[in-house]
Design a protein around this motif. Structure first.
Motif, PDB file in Angstrom:
ATOM      1  N   TYR A 312     -15.072   6.053  37.896  1.00  0.00           N
ATOM      2  CA  TYR A 312     -15.959   5.158  38.929  1.00  0.00           C
ATOM      3  C   TYR A 312     -17.351   5.410  38.600  1.00  0.00           C
ATOM      4  CZ  TYR A 312     -11.394   4.512  40.959  1.00  0.00           C
ATOM      5  OH  TYR A 312     -10.064   3.862  41.110  1.00  0.00           O
ATOM      6  N   LEU A 339     -13.856   0.852  45.710  1.00  0.00           N
ATOM      7  CA  LEU A 339     -14.190   1.764  44.923  1.00  0.00           C
ATOM      8  C   LEU A 339     -14.374   0.946  43.583  1.00  0.00           C
ATOM      9  CD1 LEU A 339     -11.881   5.664  44.309  1.00  0.00           C
ATOM     10  CD2 LEU A 339     -14.091   5.513  44.906  1.00  0.00           C
ATOM     11  N   LYS A 340     -13.526  -0.033  43.927  1.00  0.00           N
ATOM     12  CA  LYS A 340     -14.129  -1.077  42.653  1.00  0.00           C
ATOM     13  C   LYS A 340     -15.531  -2.294  42.475  1.00  0.00           C
ATOM     14  CE  LYS A 340      -8.994  -1.193  41.898  1.00  0.00           C
ATOM     15  NZ  LYS A 340      -7.757  -2.086  42.313  1.00  0.00           N
TER      16      LYS A 340
END
Length: 480
Positions: A312, A339-340
């Protein structure tokens, strides 16, 4: 055989290039592992030995040490620096400075920056590593000039990150600008542990071809590749690397000092450092580490490898902050979504490197976007300030639709943010004059007004207690 085919046992020592090491145990190592809680008292007994090693420098001040001394330890950070300087007579002392932010979290006027740098060097600092969260050179220039004026070594840092705009050309051009401003050396500051070995080789090679000042590399072990990264960087010509003595190394800290010294011994990159002396220093810090493990301040989770850092491109500390924010909102089930969302927010905000304060800004905005179920429905003032240009120029332009959504009718600023700040040193002096015991107190107050005021009151109370105890002792020993 060494890489250049020189036999390991036959290296011409007098001609061999030496790799130098900056030891971080007195600053970034304990900042990364135990939230900067090591006390001056714990440092004091080992300073003489650290001074004998032959390090390039001892990083001992700056970063979060200043805030932590005042806020948690009831220590005067300036007194800590003076004590370290008194005991470290042969080794350069180094600090980390956030450019126009100094050691705080906002931009300060030039007169405050200049006075802070003056006092840091007067109290014992030799090398100031200066960086900016956005890699905006305009936020670094005042500190570089002030450092040079005071006779210090101005090391300008390039905050390393990965994005479509952060390529070799970008970093080389930035380094050239910083050298043109007067930087005595350049640091590749990999605060998230994103720099992998072969990328490090290419980056150092490109920099060595383009600039003539020494190159230093700083990274964290978070992603597990840091020692390999150092080896490839050294092969490419890196002059100095940051390490931490083994008990306070790895995890979210730096690569360990002793294994690198042993690895480079009898090669053209030999550090010349005494592994026996380093072992004695490690023995000293082992029980200190254990104390913080037992207290719970050193969480063993930070000692492992976190592959999410590479997946990430998010620093380890930022990941833990995201978890904490989601727990408080009782929304931990949304962690993967957040996180995305982080890289999407980062792209919207012009691909800032994720380092204080931009990591907190991007992370908090990502959490709010996901929790609200609508992007930029809730916008904290820090996000607005970043988009407006109050932190400086972002690496890539911020898309117009994002600017309009967040700023509404307000116009972004295009000048250097500090140009909008009037000189403030005299005003700050008048605000806190009742607490002034040394010139440096005005700077402590400028950076952390409430925290410094609380410390000043504690200091006054301690002084009163000592004076009262002395009077009582005199009365008991010399009764009328």
């Amino acid at each position: 055989m060494a890489k250049d085919n020189v036999p390991r046992d036959n290296v011409p020592k007098n001609k061999a290039p030496k790799v130098k090491i900056t030891e971080t145990v007195l600053r970034d190592a304990h900042q990364s592992l135990i939230a900067t809680r090591m006390t001056t008292e714990e440092m004091l007994p080992i300073l003489d030995k650290l001074d004998k090693v032959g390090y390039n420098s001892l990083e001992c001040w700056g970063g979060a040490t200043f805030d932590s001394c005042l806020r948690f330890l009831n220590e005067d950070p300036w007194e800590r620096l003076r004590i370290i300087r008194k005991h470290v007579k042969n080794t350069k002392l180094q600090m980390l400075l956030r450019g126009q932010n100094l050691l705080g979290y906002k931009h300060y006027a030039d007169d405050v920056v200049e006075y802070f740098v003056q006092k840091a060097i007067a109290n014992g600092i030799d090398v100031i590593r200066i960086f900016d969260a956005l890699n905006d050179p305009r936020n670094i220039e005042t500190a570089i000039k002030a450092c040079k004026k005071e006779g210090g070594h101005a090391q300008a840092a390039v905050s390393y990150t990965i994005s479509p705009v952060h390529n070799l050309e970008y970093f080389v051009n930035l380094a050239k600008q910083l050298v043109d401003m007067g930087a005595d050396s350049i640091c590749i500051k990999d605060m998230a542990g994103l720099l992998v070995p072969y990328a490090a080789y290419d980056l150092v090679k490109a920099l060595k071809k383009s600039i003539k000042v020494p190159i230093q590399l700083h990274t964290h072990y978070t992603s597990g590749v840091a020692s390999m990264t150092y080896l490839k960087a050294i092969e490419a010509g890196c002059d100095i690397v940051d390490c931490a003595i083994s008990p306070m190394s790895m995890g979210t800290s730096q690569p360990p000092t002793e294994p690198l010294v042993a690895t480079l011994k009898d090669t053209p990159y030999d550090t010349g450092l005494d592994i026996g002396l380093l072992s004695e220093i490690a023995d000293y810090f082992r029980p200190i580490k254990e104390k913080y493990v037992q207290s719970g301040l050193l969480d063993q989770k930070v000692m492992g490898v976190d592959v999410n850092t590479l997946i990430y491109q998010v620093p380890g500390g930022m990941l833990s902050n995201l978890v904490s924010q989601l727990k408080q909102a009782n929304k931990l089930d949304l962690f993967e979504e957040v996180l995305k969302e982080v890289p999407r927010v980062r792209e919207d905000f012009g691909y800032p490197p994720l380092v204080t304060p931009t990591s907190q800004i991007v992370g908090t905005q990502a959490v709010m976007n996901v929790i609200a179920g609508e992007r930029y429905k809730m916008v904290p003032k820090e996000s607005k300030a970043l988009v407006k240009g109050e932190y400086g120029k972002t690496p890539a332009p911020i898309p117009e639709e994002i600017t309009k959504k967040i700023l509404k009718d307000e116009k972004p600023i295009t000048c250097r943010p500090a140009d909008l700040i009037e000189p403030e040193l005299e005003k700050i002096k008048s605000e806190m004059k009742q607490y002034m015991e040394q010139d440096e107190d005005v700077l402590s107050y400028a950076l952390f007004p409430q925290v410094a005021e609380k410390f000043f009151k504690f200091r006054q109370a301690q002084k009163y207690k000592i004076e009262t105890d002395m009077v009582n002792y005199e009365d008991r020993t010399h009764p009328v």
